[in-house]
Design a protein around this motif. Structure first.
Motif, short mmCIF file in Angstrom:
data_model
loop_
_atom_site.label_atom_id
_atom_site.label_comp_id
_atom_site.label_asym_id
_atom_site.label_seq_id
_atom_site.Cartn_x
_atom_site.Cartn_y
_atom_site.Cartn_z
N MET A 1 0.69 -1.33 -0.06
CA MET A 1 -0.13 0.03 0.02
C MET A 1 0.89 1.20 0.01
O MET A 1 1.85 1.25 0.81
CB MET A 1 -0.95 -0.03 1.20
CG MET A 1 -1.95 1.03 1.32
SD MET A 1 -3.05 1.04 2.47
CE MET A 1 -3.66 2.65 2.94
N ILE A 2 0.41 2.14 -0.76
CA ILE A 2 1.31 3.43 -0.78
C ILE A 2 0.87 4.30 0.40
O ILE A 2 -0.39 4.45 0.94
CB ILE A 2 0.75 4.27 -2.12
CG1 ILE A 2 0.93 3.30 -3.57
CG2 ILE A 2 1.59 5.65 -2.28
CD1 ILE A 2 0.58 4.11 -4.53
N LEU A 3 2.00 4.98 1.00
CA LEU A 3 1.74 5.61 2.02
C LEU A 3 0.96 7.09 1.41
O LEU A 3 1.22 7.68 0.52
CB LEU A 3 3.01 6.10 2.67
CG LEU A 3 3.83 4.88 3.37
CD1 LEU A 3 5.21 5.48 3.78
CD2 LEU A 3 3.12 4.45 4.42
N VAL A 9 2.67 13.72 -2.59
CA VAL A 9 3.55 14.03 -3.36
C VAL A 9 3.44 13.90 -4.71
O VAL A 9 3.52 14.81 -5.71
CB VAL A 9 5.05 13.31 -3.12
CG1 VAL A 9 6.02 13.58 -4.09
CG2 VAL A 9 5.55 13.86 -1.76
N LYS A 10 2.69 12.51 -5.41
CA LYS A 10 2.21 12.61 -6.52
C LYS A 10 1.19 13.29 -6.93
O LYS A 10 1.35 14.06 -7.83
CB LYS A 10 1.31 11.07 -6.44
CG LYS A 10 2.46 10.05 -6.83
CD LYS A 10 1.77 8.39 -6.58
CE LYS A 10 1.01 8.19 -7.69
NZ LYS A 10 0.35 6.89 -7.82
N LEU A 29 -7.50 11.95 -7.15
CA LEU A 29 -7.18 11.39 -5.80
C LEU A 29 -8.17 9.94 -5.74
O LEU A 29 -7.76 9.16 -4.95
CB LEU A 29 -7.63 12.31 -4.61
CG LEU A 29 -6.55 13.28 -4.37
CD1 LEU A 29 -7.05 14.45 -3.62
CD2 LEU A 29 -5.24 12.80 -4.09
N GLN A 30 -9.51 10.33 -6.33
CA GLN A 30 -10.10 8.73 -5.92
C GLN A 30 -9.55 7.62 -6.72
O GLN A 30 -9.82 6.27 -6.17
CB GLN A 30 -11.65 9.17 -6.84
CG GLN A 30 -12.33 10.24 -5.82
CD GLN A 30 -13.67 10.71 -6.40
OE1 GLN A 30 -13.88 10.41 -7.65
NE2 GLN A 30 -14.52 11.37 -5.74
N LEU A 46 -2.50 21.53 -1.22
CA LEU A 46 -2.13 21.81 -2.51
C LEU A 46 -2.67 23.32 -3.04
O LEU A 46 -1.90 23.92 -3.66
CB LEU A 46 -2.74 20.92 -3.48
CG LEU A 46 -2.38 19.57 -3.52
CD1 LEU A 46 -3.33 18.72 -4.47
CD2 LEU A 46 -0.90 19.27 -4.00
N ILE A 47 -3.58 23.73 -2.17
CA ILE A 47 -4.01 25.33 -2.67
C ILE A 47 -3.13 26.06 -1.84
O ILE A 47 -2.82 26.97 -2.31
CB ILE A 47 -5.43 25.56 -2.27
CG1 ILE A 47 -6.70 24.78 -3.15
CG2 ILE A 47 -5.88 26.89 -2.31
CD1 ILE A 47 -8.01 24.76 -2.68
#
Length: 155
Positions: A1-3, A9-10, A29-30, A46-47
């Motif tokens: 599983m990705i942290l 970061v992606k 993201l979904q 991100l904003i």
């Protein structure tokens, strides 16, 4: 599983590659299986870090679609709405299009198209094809007919 930090970061890289809307980031993201509050927190981050700015997106989108693809205001506005931007952002984006440049661009594309149709002898058919072309590119019908009248008088 990705942290989750890796996903953030992606997401930042996704936004840094080209301008994105909130809806595009939410959709991505979904795909990465991030939903709800967690997705909203990432979007907020991100904003705040200026990776995501819908005003900036609208300005760049409207300006480039007009200058590069020579789209009219109606088509640009429709595309911005389809990307779920606010009326305010759409208004900011549309302000990127200078009125004089807009009319000159319309004249240029109509004259170029008229030149392509030079084998057509029927003036009414030429006018109809010119109008259909310009309106299809998103220019306002009333303005299109006004410019067509001007360029048809030139001969």
């Amino acid at each position: 599983m990705i942290l989750r930090r890796d996903i953030l970061v992606k997401a930042a890289n996704f936004c840094a590659y080209q301008e994105r809307t909130h809806a595009e980031v939410r959709e991505r993201l979904q795909k990465w299986e991030v939903w709800g509050d967690e997705a909203e927190e990432m979007i907020t981050y991100l904003i705040e870090d200026n990776f995501l700015n819908e005003e900036r997106f609208a300005k760049i989108f409207a300006g480039s679609k007009f200058r590069v693809k020579q789209w009219g205001r109606q088509k640009i506005k429709y595309e911005l709405k389809a990307r779920k931007l606010s009326e305010y952002c759409i208004k900011v984006g549309m302000a990127e299009i200078d009125d004089d440049d807009y009319i000159e661009t319309l004249k240029t594309i109509l004259e170029k198209k008229k030149h392509e149709l030079r084998t057509e002898k029927q003036p009414l058919i030429v006018k109809q094809k010119l109008a259909r072309y310009a309106i299809g590119k998103g220019f306002e019908g009333e303005l299109v007919w006004e410019i067509i009248a001007q360029i048809m008088q030139k001969k």
